[in-house]
Design an enzyme around this catalytic site. Structure first.
Site, mmCIF file in Angstrom:
data_model
loop_
_atom_site.group_PDB
_atom_site.id
_atom_site.type_symbol
_atom_site.label_atom_id
_atom_site.label_comp_id
_atom_site.label_asym_id
_atom_site.label_seq_id
_atom_site.Cartn_x
_atom_site.Cartn_y
_atom_site.Cartn_z
ATOM 1 N N ASP A 17 24.230 33.640 23.646
ATOM 2 C CA ASP A 17 24.228 32.282 23.092
ATOM 3 C C ASP A 17 24.073 32.413 21.584
ATOM 4 O O ASP A 17 23.764 33.492 21.063
ATOM 5 C CB ASP A 17 23.057 31.474 23.682
ATOM 6 C CG ASP A 17 23.015 30.060 23.108
ATOM 7 O OD1 ASP A 17 24.069 29.391 23.061
ATOM 8 O OD2 ASP A 17 21.929 29.608 22.672
ATOM 9 N N SER A 18 24.241 31.288 20.889
ATOM 10 C CA SER A 18 24.075 31.307 19.440
ATOM 11 C C SER A 18 22.601 31.467 19.040
ATOM 12 O O SER A 18 22.315 31.803 17.904
ATOM 13 C CB SER A 18 24.638 30.007 18.862
ATOM 14 O OG SER A 18 24.045 28.909 19.515
ATOM 15 N N TYR A 49 26.287 27.264 15.884
ATOM 16 C CA TYR A 49 27.737 27.406 15.937
ATOM 17 C C TYR A 49 28.412 26.021 15.931
ATOM 18 O O TYR A 49 29.551 25.885 15.501
ATOM 19 C CB TYR A 49 28.158 28.117 17.227
ATOM 20 C CG TYR A 49 27.893 29.596 17.318
ATOM 21 C CD1 TYR A 49 27.134 30.286 16.369
ATOM 22 C CD2 TYR A 49 28.426 30.330 18.382
ATOM 23 C CE1 TYR A 49 26.906 31.652 16.494
ATOM 24 C CE2 TYR A 49 28.205 31.706 18.500
ATOM 25 C CZ TYR A 49 27.438 32.356 17.562
ATOM 26 O OH TYR A 49 27.220 33.715 17.693
ATOM 27 N N GLY A 50 27.682 25.041 16.477
ATOM 28 C CA GLY A 50 28.271 23.717 16.720
ATOM 29 C C GLY A 50 28.970 23.058 15.543
ATOM 30 O O GLY A 50 30.024 22.456 15.701
ATOM 31 N N ASN A 81 27.761 26.448 25.144
ATOM 32 C CA ASN A 81 28.832 25.500 25.453
ATOM 33 C C ASN A 81 29.908 25.515 24.385
ATOM 34 O O ASN A 81 31.087 25.353 24.677
ATOM 35 C CB ASN A 81 28.263 24.090 25.566
ATOM 36 C CG ASN A 81 27.575 23.861 26.883
ATOM 37 O OD1 ASN A 81 28.187 23.441 27.837
ATOM 38 N ND2 ASN A 81 26.292 24.161 26.954
ATOM 39 N N THR A 82 29.499 25.701 23.127
ATOM 40 C CA THR A 82 30.458 25.674 22.030
ATOM 41 C C THR A 82 31.464 26.822 22.190
ATOM 42 O O THR A 82 32.672 26.618 22.061
ATOM 43 C CB THR A 82 29.705 25.773 20.679
ATOM 44 O OG1 THR A 82 28.719 24.740 20.652
ATOM 45 C CG2 THR A 82 30.629 25.627 19.510
ATOM 46 N N THR A 193 23.434 24.239 25.557
ATOM 47 C CA THR A 193 22.349 24.962 26.236
ATOM 48 C C THR A 193 20.974 24.724 25.621
ATOM 49 O O THR A 193 19.967 25.070 26.216
ATOM 50 C CB THR A 193 22.639 26.477 26.297
ATOM 51 O OG1 THR A 193 23.352 26.860 25.138
ATOM 52 C CG2 THR A 193 23.433 26.815 27.508
#
Ligand code: DGL
Length: 273
Positions: A17-18, A49-50, A81-82, A193
């Site tokens: 994840d980020s 990241y979004g 999710n991104t 997330t």
């Protein structure tokens, strides 16, 4: 069992994840698959990241996959999710022969199954919402469902700061969620997330009539399904703590891990992406 399959059963599940948000996926996978070894990478140096461009997100996705590939995982779970929305194909190309699964499809499937009135809300990062990837994934399953999306960018730093019960979080949740709830949705997807960390406030804000879909739980079920189908479930019945890697601030990550996972402060390894 062949030697290769035996090695694979012992290989870890790679999750990335980020930042800390993917810990919601780690928690769900630990609950669904308690005997699996987990290697987790949180790209804390480059979170969030979004708000970034698709080009940047795709580059980060390739780097994150390469990081996990050093540990020879048997499956890669994209707990962001991104990345799931904009770069799942990049992840797949970066780890040939390894199964990849992402939070988005799993969450979309669970939501499409849950709605009774065919009106689903999706909240996520700016990049996820602009991509309309949830809308497309849900409509592929059922074209009659109407999807209403809303970006909630401030939820990410609030979760990263551990502002779980803070009045500021409540105020921002009201501001973000009031429009989407007016659309008569009966299901709301936490399409980021980080958001399950704020689930309590989100639930209180939307009220008891709206079912919350946690894509972290959904992807954990999918991971179990994939490992079962391919005969790659861990054969040893021994639970172990996840191996945690971050690209910045390991101590902060360690503290937040303790807060969210309710366990001892773990060792976190600092790595360079
Ligand atoms: N974990 C990211 C996601 O699920 C949110 C945080 C970020 O913007 O990097 O989309």
């Amino acid at each position: 069992m062949s030697i290769i399959n035996c090695q694979l059963t012992q290989s870890p599940i790679g999750i990335f994840d980020s930042g800390i948000g993917g810990l919601t996926v780690v928690k769900a996978i630990q609950a669904a698959l308690p005997f699996e070894r987990i290697i987790y990478f949180g790209d804390t140096a480059r979170v969030p990241y979004g708000p970034k461009s698709q080009v940047t997100i795709r580059k980060y996705a390739a780097d994150d996959t390469a990081m996990l590939m050093r540990y020879q995982p048997k499956i890669i779970v994209v707990a962001c999710n991104t990345v799931s929305a904009l770069a799942l194909d990049v992840v797949e190309k970066s780890c040939p022969g390894i199964t990849v699964t992402g939070v988005l499809k799993a969450g979309a499937k669970l939501a499409a199954k849950a709605t009774r009135n065919n009106r689903i809300g999706v909240i996520g990062t700016q990049a996820t919402v602009s991509s309309n990837a949830y809308g497309r994934a849900i409509n592929e399953l059922n074209p009659d469902i109407e999807v209403f999306s809303r970006a909630c960018p401030l939820f990410v730093p609030l979760a990263e700061e551990g502002f779980i019960d803070h009045p500021a979080t409540k105020l921002i949740a009201e501001q973000y969620l009031s429009e989407i709830t007016k659309e008569g949705i009966d299901t709301l997807v936490l399409g980021c997330t980080h958001y399950p960390i704020l689930r309590k406030v989100i639930e209180e804000t939307v009220g008891p009539d709206i079912r919350i879909i946690d894509s972290a739980e959904a992807v954990a079920f999918r991971t179990r399904e994939l490992l079962t189908e391919s005969g790659m479930l861990a054969s040893a019945r021994k639970a172990s703590a996840p191996h945690l890697l971050v690209s910045d601030l390991p101590q902060k990550f360690s503290m937040l891990y303790q807060l969210f996972m309710g366990s001892e402060m773990p060792d976190v390894e600092l790595v360079e992406v």
